[in-house]
Design an enzyme around this catalytic site. Structure first.
Site, PDB file in Angstrom:
ATOM      1  N   GLY A  21       0.819  -1.224   0.000  1.00  0.00           N
ATOM      2  CA  GLY A  21       0.000   0.000   0.000  1.00  0.00           C
ATOM      3  C   GLY A  21       0.846   1.264   0.000  1.00  0.00           C
TER       4      GLY A  21
ATOM      5  N   ALA B 259      -1.822  -3.203   7.514  1.00  0.00           N
ATOM      6  CA  ALA B 259      -2.939  -3.709   6.704  1.00  0.00           C
ATOM      7  C   ALA B 259      -4.259  -3.233   7.316  1.00  0.00           C
ATOM      8  CB  ALA B 259      -2.900  -5.239   6.672  1.00  0.00           C
TER       9      ALA B 259
ATOM     10  N   TYR C 235     -14.671   3.555  10.944  1.00  0.00           N
ATOM     11  CA  TYR C 235     -13.220   3.507  10.754  1.00  0.00           C
ATOM     12  C   TYR C 235     -12.511   3.888  12.063  1.00  0.00           C
ATOM     13  CZ  TYR C 235      -8.615   4.850   9.007  1.00  0.00           C
ATOM     14  OH  TYR C 235      -7.273   4.971   8.821  1.00  0.00           O
TER      15      TYR C 235
ATOM     16  N   ARG D 292      -6.312  20.531   8.808  1.00  0.00           N
ATOM     17  CA  ARG D 292      -5.736  19.196   8.980  1.00  0.00           C
ATOM     18  C   ARG D 292      -4.221  19.346   9.046  1.00  0.00           C
ATOM     19  NH1 ARG D 292     -10.407  18.305   9.362  1.00  0.00           N
ATOM     20  NH2 ARG D 292     -11.604  16.482   8.693  1.00  0.00           N
TER      21      ARG D 292
HETATM   22  C1  UD1 Z   1      -7.782  11.059   6.949  1.00  0.00           C
HETATM   23  C2  UD1 Z   1      -7.797   9.704   6.291  1.00  0.00           C
HETATM   24  C3  UD1 Z   1      -7.750   8.616   7.315  1.00  0.00           C
HETATM   25  C4  UD1 Z   1      -6.608   8.821   8.254  1.00  0.00           C
HETATM   26  C5  UD1 Z   1      -6.716  10.196   8.857  1.00  0.00           C
HETATM   27  C6  UD1 Z   1      -5.573  10.461   9.774  1.00  0.00           C
HETATM   28  C7  UD1 Z   1      -9.035   8.915   4.362  1.00  0.00           C
HETATM   29  C8  UD1 Z   1     -10.338   8.815   3.698  1.00  0.00           C
HETATM   30  N1  UD1 Z   1      -9.017   9.553   5.528  1.00  0.00           N
HETATM   31  O1  UD1 Z   1      -8.993  11.314   7.639  1.00  0.00           O
HETATM   32  O2  UD1 Z   1      -7.601   7.348   6.694  1.00  0.00           O
HETATM   33  O3  UD1 Z   1      -6.622   7.827   9.253  1.00  0.00           O
HETATM   34  O4  UD1 Z   1      -6.707  11.150   7.808  1.00  0.00           O
HETATM   35  O5  UD1 Z   1      -4.402  10.154   9.156  1.00  0.00           O
HETATM   36  O6  UD1 Z   1      -8.035   8.458   3.867  1.00  0.00           O
HETATM   37  N2  UD1 Z   1     -12.948  16.587   1.863  1.00  0.00           N
HETATM   38  C9  UD1 Z   1     -13.356  17.445   0.866  1.00  0.00           C
HETATM   39  N3  UD1 Z   1     -13.478  16.962  -0.405  1.00  0.00           N
HETATM   40  C10 UD1 Z   1     -13.228  15.661  -0.719  1.00  0.00           C
HETATM   41  C11 UD1 Z   1     -12.816  14.778   0.315  1.00  0.00           C
HETATM   42  C12 UD1 Z   1     -12.691  15.283   1.586  1.00  0.00           C
HETATM   43  O7  UD1 Z   1     -13.604  18.624   1.111  1.00  0.00           O
HETATM   44  O8  UD1 Z   1     -13.359  15.301  -1.891  1.00  0.00           O
HETATM   45  C13 UD1 Z   1     -12.774  17.139   3.232  1.00  0.00           C
HETATM   46  C14 UD1 Z   1     -13.499  16.346   4.296  1.00  0.00           C
HETATM   47  O9  UD1 Z   1     -14.830  16.764   4.429  1.00  0.00           O
HETATM   48  C15 UD1 Z   1     -12.656  16.655   5.523  1.00  0.00           C
HETATM   49  C16 UD1 Z   1     -11.241  16.837   4.949  1.00  0.00           C
HETATM   50  O10 UD1 Z   1     -11.409  17.072   3.563  1.00  0.00           O
HETATM   51  O11 UD1 Z   1     -13.081  17.865   6.103  1.00  0.00           O
HETATM   52  C17 UD1 Z   1     -10.344  15.646   5.144  1.00  0.00           C
HETATM   53  O12 UD1 Z   1     -11.009  14.503   4.694  1.00  0.00           O
HETATM   54  P1  UD1 Z   1     -10.355  13.057   4.518  1.00  0.00           P
HETATM   55  O13 UD1 Z   1      -9.056  13.121   3.817  1.00  0.00           O
HETATM   56  O14 UD1 Z   1     -11.408  12.177   3.937  1.00  0.00           O
HETATM   57  O15 UD1 Z   1     -10.172  12.484   5.935  1.00  0.00           O
HETATM   58  P2  UD1 Z   1      -9.835  12.668   7.423  1.00  0.00           P
HETATM   59  O16 UD1 Z   1     -11.082  12.517   8.192  1.00  0.00           O
HETATM   60  O17 UD1 Z   1      -9.055  13.907   7.664  1.00  0.00           O
END
Ligand code: UD1
Length: 371
Positions: free
Chosen positions: A10, A77, A182, A250
């Site tokens: 991965g 994993a 998750y 983030r």
């Molecule tokens: C992410 C990871 C998670 C990991 C965590 C900490 C994913 C899906 N999530 O969580 O595996 O454990 O970091 O390392 O891999 N957003 C948008 N547009 C999009 C997608 C997302 O605006 O197309 C926004 C979401 O609403 C959120 C932010 O971006 O506010 C971050 O989202 P995302 O990357 O999905 O996940 P996390 O919850 O931060």
């Protein structure tokens, strides 16, 4: 002796396998090549020097064979999408929790046990990050009621006075209140590994990653992290879709730093054993800035679409307090977001991802998980 990397085909696992090979370690990878993350079905990122076992971490016989002659286990994993985990509830729980239970039972049963386990956890175990109220100071929790989200009031409020609160760095002592399947599965993974590691005297360390990004992210997986989804949309000539208002914070942590944290955890002395650590930069980036940085890097003139929609299970803000990892692991992240985004973009340019994020969002909407 071998290092075993579960999930080693991965995104993060393959970078870790590369680093271990570069350090002269013998490496074994156990990976089931989940089609959602590996659409071509090939273990294309696994270093050729590594031994590759194509198998499932929930299968006791496979895991026992994978542990032969292993001194360090890096357990990566897992299924990794918050959004998808809100409807694929049994599978997320099964792969993540039963996979870790199978690994720990195999370790417990073996006469010759590994000398270290490093388990990949996530900031999702906290649920929302830490906040402070101007009146009441640092809070244990802040509320984000659905009625406020429906009025597009995105910031959490103080449970004592109802005022909007400000994000502060999240410490490892922050209460664990996951907001997705998750998250509950990562919490169980972390606790199983730490509790059983201690019981069987196998020094075990849990790493809570903040948002990891970089080359080899699964660009065609519509339930992956936001940086990969946005890169995939931009490469397909589409505007990135931003949920809420794009001002979410983030702590974007480059995969090379996450690899270094794993290596540090594999050799950290006793005060670090049976502990969980944030692996982040301690800095934060807004989600709209991610879309803009990627568009700039890919030289495309596409502005993100701010939708005002929101996903169930999403948190508002989270960035790490990194002092515990600095103190006990000697780890400090070194890659800033601008450099890390350049690395992701340089790799993504050579890829031809299929963007399925619209279908994925429709699926979430149909299930009431996107409003
Ligand atoms: C992410 C990871 C998670 C990991 C965590 C900490 C994913 C899906 N999530 O969580 O595996 O454990 O970091 O390392 O891999 N957003 C948008 N547009 C999009 C997608 C997302 O605006 O197309 C926004 C979401 O609403 C959120 C932010 O971006 O506010 C971050 O989202 P995302 O990357 O999905 O996940 P996390 O919850 O931060």
């Amino acid at each position: 002796m071998m290092a075993l990397v579960t999930g080693g085909a991965g995104f993060i696992g393959s970078h870790l396998a590369d680093a271990l090979v570069a350090n002269g370690r013998r490496v074994r990878v156990l990976d089931d090549l989940l089609p959602q993350a590996h659409p071509t079905g090939e273990p294309r990122f696994v270093p050729k020097e590594a031994e590759f076992i194509h198998g499932d971490v929930r299968d006791p016989g496979t895991v026992d064979a994978a542990l032969e002659d292993v001194d360090v286990v890096f357990h990566l994993a897992a299924m990794v999408g918050n959004g998808q985990s809100m409807f694929d509830i049994r599978r997320y729980t099964d792969v993540n929790v039963m996979g870790t239970a199978t690994l720990m039972e195999a370790i417990a049963t073996r006469a010759k046990k590994p000398s270290r386990v490093v388990v990949s956890s996530s900031m999702v175990v906290y649920g929302d990050g830490a906040y402070a109220c101007a009146e009441h100071g640092a809070l244990d929790s802040a509320d984000r009621p659905k009625e406020r989200l429906e009025r597009r009031q995105w910031e959490p409020v103080c449970p004592l006075c109802g005022a909007e609160v400000s994000p502060i760095a999240t410490l490892e002592t922050h209460p664990l209140r996951p907001t997705s399947t998750y998250g509950t599965s990562k919490r169980a993974q972390e606790e199983l590994a730490l509790v059983l590691g201690r019981a069987y005297a196998v020094p075990t360390v849990a790493l809570r990653y903040l948002n990891t990004y970089g080359s080899r992210q699964a660009l065609s997986n519509p339930y992956t992290g936001v940086a990969a989804i946005m890169a995939s949309r931009l490469l397909n000539g589409r505007a990135p879709t931003i949920f809420e208002d794009g001002l979410q914070l983030r702590d974007f942590t480059h995969v090379s730093d996450v690899v270094r944290a794993n290596l540090a955890a594999a050799s950290a002395p006793e005060p670090a054993w049976y502990e969980a650590f944030n692996v982040g930069t301690g800095r934060s980036v807004r989600i709209h800035e991610v879309a803009e940085a990627l568009a700039r890097g890919l030289c495309v003139d596409i502005r993100p679409a701010i939708t005002g929609q929101f996903r169930q299970g999403d948190i508002r803000h989270c960035f790490a307090d990194v002092s515990k990892a600095e103190r006990l692991l000697g780890f400090r992240a070194t890659v800033g977001f601008a450099d890390g985004a350049r690395e992701l973009v340089a790799w993504a340019r050579g890829e031809t991802p299929i963007d399925r994020s619209d279908e994925a969002n429709e699926e979430l909407r149909a299930r009431g998980m996107l409003s």
